[in-house]
Design an enzyme around this catalytic site. Structure first.
Site, PDB file in Angstrom:
ATOM      1  N   HIS A  14       0.827  -1.205   0.000  1.00 25.04           N
ATOM      2  CA  HIS A  14       0.000   0.000   0.000  1.00 25.04           C
ATOM      3  C   HIS A  14       0.867   1.264   0.000  1.00 25.04           C
ATOM      4  O   HIS A  14       1.549   1.551   0.970  1.00 25.04           O
ATOM      5  CB  HIS A  14      -0.899  -0.023   1.240  1.00 25.04           C
ATOM      6  CG  HIS A  14      -1.844   1.114   1.345  1.00 25.04           C
ATOM      7  ND1 HIS A  14      -1.795   2.024   2.381  1.00 25.04           N
ATOM      8  CD2 HIS A  14      -2.879   1.495   0.555  1.00 25.04           C
ATOM      9  CE1 HIS A  14      -2.772   2.906   2.231  1.00 25.04           C
ATOM     10  NE2 HIS A  14      -3.434   2.608   1.126  1.00 25.04           N
ATOM     11  N   HIS A  56      -1.340  10.785  -2.612  1.00 22.79           N
ATOM     12  CA  HIS A  56      -2.658  10.414  -2.094  1.00 22.79           C
ATOM     13  C   HIS A  56      -3.550  11.618  -1.850  1.00 22.79           C
ATOM     14  O   HIS A  56      -4.683  11.683  -2.336  1.00 22.79           O
ATOM     15  CB  HIS A  56      -2.508   9.627  -0.786  1.00 22.79           C
ATOM     16  CG  HIS A  56      -3.823   9.292  -0.148  1.00 22.79           C
ATOM     17  ND1 HIS A  56      -4.461  10.141   0.745  1.00 22.79           N
ATOM     18  CD2 HIS A  56      -4.633   8.211  -0.281  1.00 22.79           C
ATOM     19  CE1 HIS A  56      -5.601   9.598   1.123  1.00 22.79           C
ATOM     20  NE2 HIS A  56      -5.726   8.425   0.525  1.00 22.79           N
TER      21      HIS A  56
END
Length: 275
Positions: A14, A56
């Site tokens: 991730h 992100h």
């Protein structure tokens, strides 16, 4: 990017090996590959001058020494920022052990802004099959341009039109069903993943948006609604769960037969799985 996947539960890094190295940096992805991750996960946003970068948040404030929205900055602006030192300062300040990753200011590429193009190059040069899960972030001022640029870039690497979903080393993920629809319309064989933070009442029976074959529920959903995971599997869907860091959650996912575990700790999860 050859050879079929052999492992029943895929371990996906991730934002790279983001527990040990700064998320979405070349350092984090290099470490994830070294750690043996089956796949890498990244988020992509479009810069003001049309480049896809792995960031992100909507703004760069948290993960760099700069400020501002990614969509309002050009790639040259982002390239001038440091995306690595915050990890040393914030994450390792309270830890007693030394991190496996060491921040080296002289290695600018390792902690500079990472373009999706550079990440694709890293994956292609890995020396083994490493898959890539790309999340499109919405809403954004660039709307469908994100998917357009993504598919153009994948085409440059010969990854936009696999023979079938099972053959593709790349998949596109999003919380936006509209984003996935754009991808499927342009490239029907590219696998898509519908990410969810909550179970929608209209999808509780295990359905997914038209054409999507992979569910991406949060670990919170898995803990609270294990029956929903069973329904997804019974409907023939794959299940890729995020973000799984606790050993008990890893066991829960394996017990439910999930297909992919997305984690900040790929090496620890691989160890727990006996790999």
């Amino acid at each position: 990017m050859t050879h079929a996947r052999q492992h029943p539960t895929q371990v996906v890094a991730h934002r790279g090996a983001s527990e040990d190295a700064p998320e979405h940096t070349l350092a984090a992805y290099r470490k994830a590959i070294e750690d043996g991750a089956d796949a890498l996960e990244c988020d992509v946003r479009l810069t003001a001058d049309g480049h896809l970068v792995c960031v992100h948040d909507r703004r760069v404030n948290r993960t760099s020494n700069g400020r501002g929205a990614v969509s309002a900055l050009e790639l040259s602006d982002l390239a001038a920022l440091d995306f690595g030192s915050w990890k040393t300062r914030d994450a390792f300040g309270a830890r007693t052990e030394e991190p496996d990753w060491e921040h080296r200011p002289e290695d600018r590429e390792a902690t500079s802004v990472l373009t999706l193009e550079r990440l694709l190059e890293l994956v292609c040069d890995a020396g083994r099959r490493v898959e890539l899960a790309i999340e499109t972030k919405h809403p954004t001022r660039w709307a469908g341009q994100v998917e357009d640029r993504l598919l153009l870039l994948l085409k440059r690497f010969g990854l936009d039109a696999p023979a079938g979903p099972d053959d593709s080393p790349v998949r596109v993920m999003s919380f936006s069903a509209r984003s996935l629809h754009r991808v499927r319309a342009a490239s029907p064989t590219l696998p898509t993943v519908y990410l969810t933070q909550f179970v929608s009442p209209r999808l509780r029976d295990g359905r997914l948006p038209a054409g999507v074959r992979i569910a991406g529920p949060s670990i919170r959903i898995v803990r609270s609604h294990p029956v929903y995971i069973e329904r997804l599997k019974q409907a023939g869907h794959q299940v890729h769960v995020w973000t799984v860091n606790d050993p008990a959650d890893v066991d829960l996912c394996v017990g439910l037969g999930v297909d992919a575990i997305i984690t900040n700790r790929p090496r620890a999860v691989l160890d727990q799985l006996g790999r």
